[in-house]
Design an enzyme around this catalytic site. Sequence first.
Site, PDB file in Angstrom:
ATOM      1  CG  ASP A 157      56.327  31.269  41.709  1.00 56.92           C
ATOM      2  OD1 ASP A 157      55.965  32.405  41.349  1.00 56.92           O
ATOM      3  OD2 ASP A 157      56.735  31.031  42.857  1.00 56.92           O
ATOM      4  CG  ASP A 216      48.955  22.912  47.452  1.00 61.75           C
ATOM      5  OD1 ASP A 216      49.180  24.119  47.672  1.00 61.75           O
ATOM      6  OD2 ASP A 216      49.494  21.991  48.096  1.00 61.75           O
ATOM      7  CG  ASP A 310      52.418  23.723  55.539  1.00 61.73           C
ATOM      8  OD1 ASP A 310      53.500  23.526  56.148  1.00 61.73           O
ATOM      9  OD2 ASP A 310      51.964  22.930  54.692  1.00 61.73           O
TER      10      ASP A 310
END
Length: 554
Positions: A157, A216, A310
Site C-alpha cells: 500500500d 508484518d 486482528d
Amino acid sequence: MAMAGADGPTAAAAEEAAVQWLGGESLLLLLLRWPSSAELVAAWAAARASAVAPALAAASAACLALSAMLLADAMLMAAASFTRRRPDRRYRATPLGAGGDDDDAEDDEEAGRGVAYPMVLVQIPMYNEREVYKLSIGAACGLSWPSDRLIVQVLDDSTDPTVKGLVELECESWGNKGKNVKYEVRNTRKGYKAGALKEGLLRDYVQQCNYVAIFDADFQPEPDFLLRTIPYLVRNPQIGLVQAHWEFVNTSECLMTRIQKMTLHYHFKVEQEGGSSTIAFFGFNGTAGVWRISALEEAGGWKDRTTVEDMDLAVRAGLKGWKFVYLADVKVKSELPSNLKTYRHQQHRWTCGAANLFRKVGAEILFTKEVPFWWKFYLLYSFFFVRKVVAHVVPFMLYCVVIPFSVLIPEVTVPVWGVVYVPTAITLLHAIRNTSSIHFIPFWILFENVMSFHRTKAMFIGLLELGSVNEWVVTEKLGNGNNTKPAPQILERPPCRFWDRWTMSEILFSIFLFFCATYNLAYGGDYYFVYIYLQAIAFLVVGTGFCGTLSSNS
C-alpha cells in the site's frame, strides 16, 4: 457643623468620582468586600471538607476496588500460565509426512489434497517500508516448504513510488529464483491493513490455499516456522489459529525498548499462554500467526471498523467456537519502536481500538447463544473490562492522581495495602516473568505510569468514539536490529527544536506532581514525596523528549 456640612458633599463627590473611575459601583463594592487571606483559607477548608474530600474519597475507593480486580485477574492468569500443559501434549502435532498412525496419514491426505503438505498462503502487508521490506520478503521466501505448495503475497500500500518500485523489484528477484511471489497493489488504502488483507484473499489463486500465515514487514520467521505451526491446524480441525511468540532484534537499543520488551514478554508468557491453556482463546497479535482460512471466512473475514482488526477477527472466530493455540517455543524476530512519538502512536492505536471494539461487540457477546455463559464472562470481564479498561485507568488515576492529591487533602487517606501491597504484588508478577531484566523494574513502573496517561485518554476516545477513534499511523520500522549501531543509550536527546519534541500535557502534569511532592515534604507526615518526585521526573523526562531514540523522519 458648617465645616462638617461642607466636607460631606465634597467626600460624597470624591466617592462618586472614584466609582466612575473604577468602572462602576459593583467593581468598587467587590474591591471593598474582597476577603482576607484568613477568610480564603476558611472558605477552602469548608469547600474541601464538603465537596473535594468526598469526591477524592469516592475516586480512591473506586480505584482501590479496580486495583484489587486487576491483581486478582493477574494472579489467575499467572497461575494458568504456570500450570499449563505444553500444546503438543494437548493437541496432536506430529510432523507432516512423517508417517505414523493411520489417522495421521488420513489427515495428511485430506489436508494436503493428496499430498503431505497443504497449500499455504503467506501475506505480507506493507506501507512505505523502505528499511525492512527485504527482511520479511526474504524470510518468507526462505521458509522450508515445498515451493509448489507455497504462495508469498506481498500487499504493498506504499504511497512512495520509489519504495513501490524497490518492493516490486525484490518480488521479481525472488520470482526469478523459483519462488511463487505475488506482488499486489491497490488504488486506495481503504481499511488500511485490514483492507489490504481482505482484498488479498479475494485473488483467484488463493482459492487453492488451506491456510494463511501473516507477517508484518519487519517480521522474520525462521525457516521451520510452517513446519512447526501447520501440523496443529492439520491434525486438529477445531483449531482456527496458531500464534507464535515475538522476539526482538533491538531490545538493547535504549531503555524504552528494554521496557517494551518486558511488557510484551509478560503479555505473551502470561496473557497469551494463560488464555491458550485454559479456554483456548486469546487476542490475535496481527502477525506471526497462521489462520485456517475456513475459520477466518466463517468469522466474517477482515473488518476495518476498528484499528485492532486482528483482535476483532479473533473475537468473532472465538464466538464461532474456534480454538486458538499459542506456541511459546516458536519465535519470530521483529523490531520494537525506538522512537517515542512512534511508540505513542502505536499505543494509541492499540488502546483506543480495543476499547472501541469492546463498545461494538459487547452486546453481541452478551446475547450470543453459540458459547456458554462462563466464556462470555471471561471475554467481557477479564479480556475486555479488566485488561483493556481497568489496566489503563488504575496506573494513572490511582498512582498519578489520587495518591498525589491525597497529600493535599488531609481528610482522605489511601490505605497502605492500596499504596504498597497491591502494586508490589502486581510488580512481582511481572518481575518473575522478566528475571533477566529485573533491575529495570523501577524504570518500567515509572514509564508505564506515564504511558498510562496517554492510554487512559485513548481508552476513553475509543469507548466514546471521539474524534481520533479511527486514527491510523503506521508504526515506523528502521531495521535497527540488523545494522551496526553505537553503544545503547538510556536517554537520548533528539537534536531538534524543543517545541517539536515537547509534550506540554506531560510537562504540566509533572509540575503538578512536583507541587504535590514538595507540599508532602514540607507538611506531610509520610514519605509519599519520594515516589511522587520520581514520578514527576519521569513525566518531565518523557514530556521533554529525553526518551527513546531519534527516528529517521523526525
